[in-house]
Write a protein that holds these residues in place. Structure first.
Motif, mmCIF file in Angstrom:
data_model
loop_
_atom_site.group_PDB
_atom_site.id
_atom_site.type_symbol
_atom_site.label_atom_id
_atom_site.label_comp_id
_atom_site.label_asym_id
_atom_site.label_seq_id
_atom_site.Cartn_x
_atom_site.Cartn_y
_atom_site.Cartn_z
ATOM 1 N N PRO A 81 0.813 -1.231 0.000
ATOM 2 C CA PRO A 81 0.000 0.000 0.000
ATOM 3 C C PRO A 81 0.843 1.276 0.000
ATOM 4 C CG PRO A 81 -0.433 -1.353 1.973
ATOM 5 C CD PRO A 81 0.485 -2.130 1.120
ATOM 6 N N GLU A 82 2.111 1.168 0.444
ATOM 7 C CA GLU A 82 3.002 2.350 0.453
ATOM 8 C C GLU A 82 3.170 2.946 -0.945
ATOM 9 O OE1 GLU A 82 3.413 -0.334 2.214
ATOM 10 O OE2 GLU A 82 4.024 0.238 4.243
ATOM 11 N N ILE A 83 2.944 2.135 -1.976
ATOM 12 C CA ILE A 83 3.052 2.665 -3.348
ATOM 13 C C ILE A 83 2.144 3.884 -3.503
ATOM 14 C CG2 ILE A 83 2.460 2.171 -5.775
ATOM 15 C CD1 ILE A 83 3.456 -0.713 -5.279
ATOM 16 N N TRP A 84 0.964 3.803 -2.869
ATOM 17 C CA TRP A 84 0.000 4.905 -3.016
ATOM 18 C C TRP A 84 0.133 5.962 -1.922
ATOM 19 C CZ3 TRP A 84 -0.846 -0.091 -4.489
ATOM 20 C CH2 TRP A 84 -1.117 -0.295 -5.837
ATOM 21 N N THR A 85 0.597 5.536 -0.725
ATOM 22 C CA THR A 85 0.741 6.544 0.339
ATOM 23 C C THR A 85 2.013 7.372 0.125
ATOM 24 O OG1 THR A 85 1.790 4.915 1.792
ATOM 25 C CG2 THR A 85 -0.573 5.241 2.069
ATOM 26 N N GLN A 86 2.982 6.808 -0.638
ATOM 27 C CA GLN A 86 4.223 7.547 -0.933
ATOM 28 C C GLN A 86 4.406 7.594 -2.454
ATOM 29 O OE1 GLN A 86 6.158 5.410 2.995
ATOM 30 N NE2 GLN A 86 7.302 5.324 1.093
ATOM 31 N N LYS A 87 3.332 7.982 -3.118
ATOM 32 C CA LYS A 87 3.293 7.903 -4.588
ATOM 33 C C LYS A 87 4.385 8.742 -5.256
ATOM 34 C CE LYS A 87 0.736 5.930 -7.871
ATOM 35 N NZ LYS A 87 1.421 6.165 -9.077
ATOM 36 N N THR A 88 4.685 9.908 -4.682
ATOM 37 C CA THR A 88 5.703 10.782 -5.287
ATOM 38 C C THR A 88 7.055 10.081 -5.315
ATOM 39 O OG1 THR A 88 4.503 12.566 -4.233
ATOM 40 C CG2 THR A 88 6.581 13.153 -5.268
ATOM 41 N N ASP A 89 7.398 9.442 -4.184
ATOM 42 C CA ASP A 89 8.679 8.731 -4.113
ATOM 43 C C ASP A 89 8.676 7.534 -5.065
ATOM 44 O OD1 ASP A 89 11.292 8.021 -2.821
ATOM 45 O OD2 ASP A 89 10.157 6.232 -2.280
ATOM 46 N N PHE A 90 7.590 6.767 -5.074
ATOM 47 C CA PHE A 90 7.507 5.587 -5.935
ATOM 48 C C PHE A 90 7.653 5.997 -7.411
ATOM 49 C CE2 PHE A 90 5.094 2.507 -8.484
ATOM 50 C CZ PHE A 90 5.744 1.335 -8.130
ATOM 51 N N ASP A 91 6.882 7.016 -7.798
ATOM 52 C CA ASP A 91 6.934 7.471 -9.198
ATOM 53 C C ASP A 91 8.337 7.951 -9.567
ATOM 54 O OD1 ASP A 91 4.304 6.861 -9.589
ATOM 55 O OD2 ASP A 91 3.563 8.908 -9.375
ATOM 56 N N ALA A 92 8.986 8.663 -8.624
ATOM 57 C CA ALA A 92 10.336 9.175 -8.897
ATOM 58 C C ALA A 92 11.314 8.021 -9.103
ATOM 59 C CB ALA A 92 10.799 10.071 -7.749
ATOM 60 N N ARG A 93 11.142 6.948 -8.324
ATOM 61 C CA ARG A 93 12.044 5.793 -8.468
ATOM 62 C C ARG A 93 11.868 5.105 -9.822
ATOM 63 N NH1 ARG A 93 14.042 3.228 -3.497
ATOM 64 N NH2 ARG A 93 13.417 4.402 -1.673
ATOM 65 N N CYS B 55 16.968 -1.606 -7.978
ATOM 66 C CA CYS B 55 16.030 -2.739 -7.962
ATOM 67 C C CYS B 55 15.669 -3.083 -6.515
ATOM 68 C CB CYS B 55 16.647 -3.967 -8.641
ATOM 69 S SG CYS B 55 17.445 -3.653 -10.230
ATOM 70 N N GLY B 56 16.678 -3.475 -5.752
ATOM 71 C CA GLY B 56 16.439 -3.866 -4.368
ATOM 72 C C GLY B 56 15.951 -2.701 -3.519
ATOM 73 N N GLY B 57 16.432 -1.516 -3.844
ATOM 74 C CA GLY B 57 16.032 -0.324 -3.089
ATOM 75 C C GLY B 57 14.534 -0.115 -3.130
ATOM 76 N N CYS B 58 13.951 -0.306 -4.287
ATOM 77 C CA CYS B 58 12.504 -0.134 -4.421
ATOM 78 C C CYS B 58 11.764 -1.343 -3.852
ATOM 79 C CB CYS B 58 12.127 0.085 -5.880
ATOM 80 S SG CYS B 58 10.359 0.407 -6.077
ATOM 81 N N HIS B 59 12.257 -2.542 -4.139
ATOM 82 C CA HIS B 59 11.565 -3.751 -3.659
ATOM 83 C C HIS B 59 11.438 -3.763 -2.138
ATOM 84 C CE1 HIS B 59 12.894 -5.976 -7.576
ATOM 85 N NE2 HIS B 59 11.879 -5.159 -7.770
ATOM 86 N N GLN B 60 12.510 -3.327 -1.461
ATOM 87 C CA GLN B 60 12.508 -3.320 0.004
ATOM 88 C C GLN B 60 11.337 -2.536 0.583
ATOM 89 O OE1 GLN B 60 16.115 -1.725 1.689
ATOM 90 N NE2 GLN B 60 17.005 -3.767 1.733
ATOM 91 N N VAL B 61 10.997 -1.447 -0.079
ATOM 92 C CA VAL B 61 9.957 -0.568 0.448
ATOM 93 C C VAL B 61 8.574 -0.910 -0.114
ATOM 94 C CG1 VAL B 61 9.310 1.863 0.777
ATOM 95 C CG2 VAL B 61 11.721 1.251 0.496
ATOM 96 N N TYR B 62 8.518 -1.303 -1.384
ATOM 97 C CA TYR B 62 7.226 -1.333 -2.077
ATOM 98 C C TYR B 62 6.743 -2.707 -2.536
ATOM 99 C CZ TYR B 62 7.888 3.695 -2.184
ATOM 100 O OH TYR B 62 8.070 5.006 -1.820
#
Ligand code: HEC
Length: 144
Positions: free
Chosen positions: A89-101, A134-141
């Motif tokens: 769900p963090e993909i949507w609660t931290q959408k700006t960060d996810f999109d930037a990644r 790759c791993g940086g994003c997977h860890q969070v999202y």
């Protein structure tokens, strides 16, 4: 005759359901990331020296990563927040960060494709810049 009509109506319905499924953002996520994973596997082996460096193949792999990252960025609309056990769900609660990644991966993979044409040393430098994303994003999202 009535049965045939019913059958025709049913196939038309099944066809349109299929078309909707093909555009479903949730079911498109996994194959899109799989394309990235496969391309990454090829350059990862070259980076480790398990396969010999091939500039054309490595360039193509980076292009594949970039193109699929661009597609991936379109697959997380607000209408598709639930129903995917792999997407946190963090993909949507931290959408700006996810999109930037996702955007950074697409841009860096594109730059890596250009750099790779100059030779193996530049390939390795660009690979080192892309790999931790790759791993940086997977860890969070991503749920494993
Ligand atoms: C911006 C975030 C982000 C980045 C960057 C990212 N991924 Fe992913 N990845 C995800 C998410 C989210 C999923 C889960 C997708 C789903 O199935 O819903 C995933 C899933 C995957 C999967 C599993 C696909 C499957 O079979 O279910 C692979 C393999 C993968 N990523 C490889 C990579 C590689 C390799 C890179 C780096 C080149 C990368 N990813 C970069 C977010 C990211």
């Amino acid at each position: 005759m009535r049965r045939m009509l019913a059958l025709a109506a049913f196939s038309a319905l099944a066809l349109s359901a299929g078309a909707v499924l093909a555009q479903d953002p949730i079911s498109a996520r996994e194959p899109t990331m799989k394309n990235i994973g496969r391309a990454f596997g090829a350059i990862n082996r070259m980076n480790r020296g398990q396969d010999s460096f091939d500039a054309a193949k490595a360039t193509e792999a980076f292009h594949t990563i970039s193109a699929n990252a661009k597609t991936f960025s379109t697959l997380f609309p607000d209408s598709a927040k639930t129903g995917d056990k792999n997407a946190r769900p963090e993909i949507w609660t931290q959408k700006t960060d996810f999109d930037a990644r996702v955007k950074k991966l697409a841009a860096d993979a594109e730059a890596a494709a250009t750099a790779t044409a100059k030779g193996e040393a530049d390939f390795k430098t660009s690979f080192a810049a892309v790999q931790p994303q790759c791993g940086g994003c997977h860890q969070v999202y991503r749920n494993e």
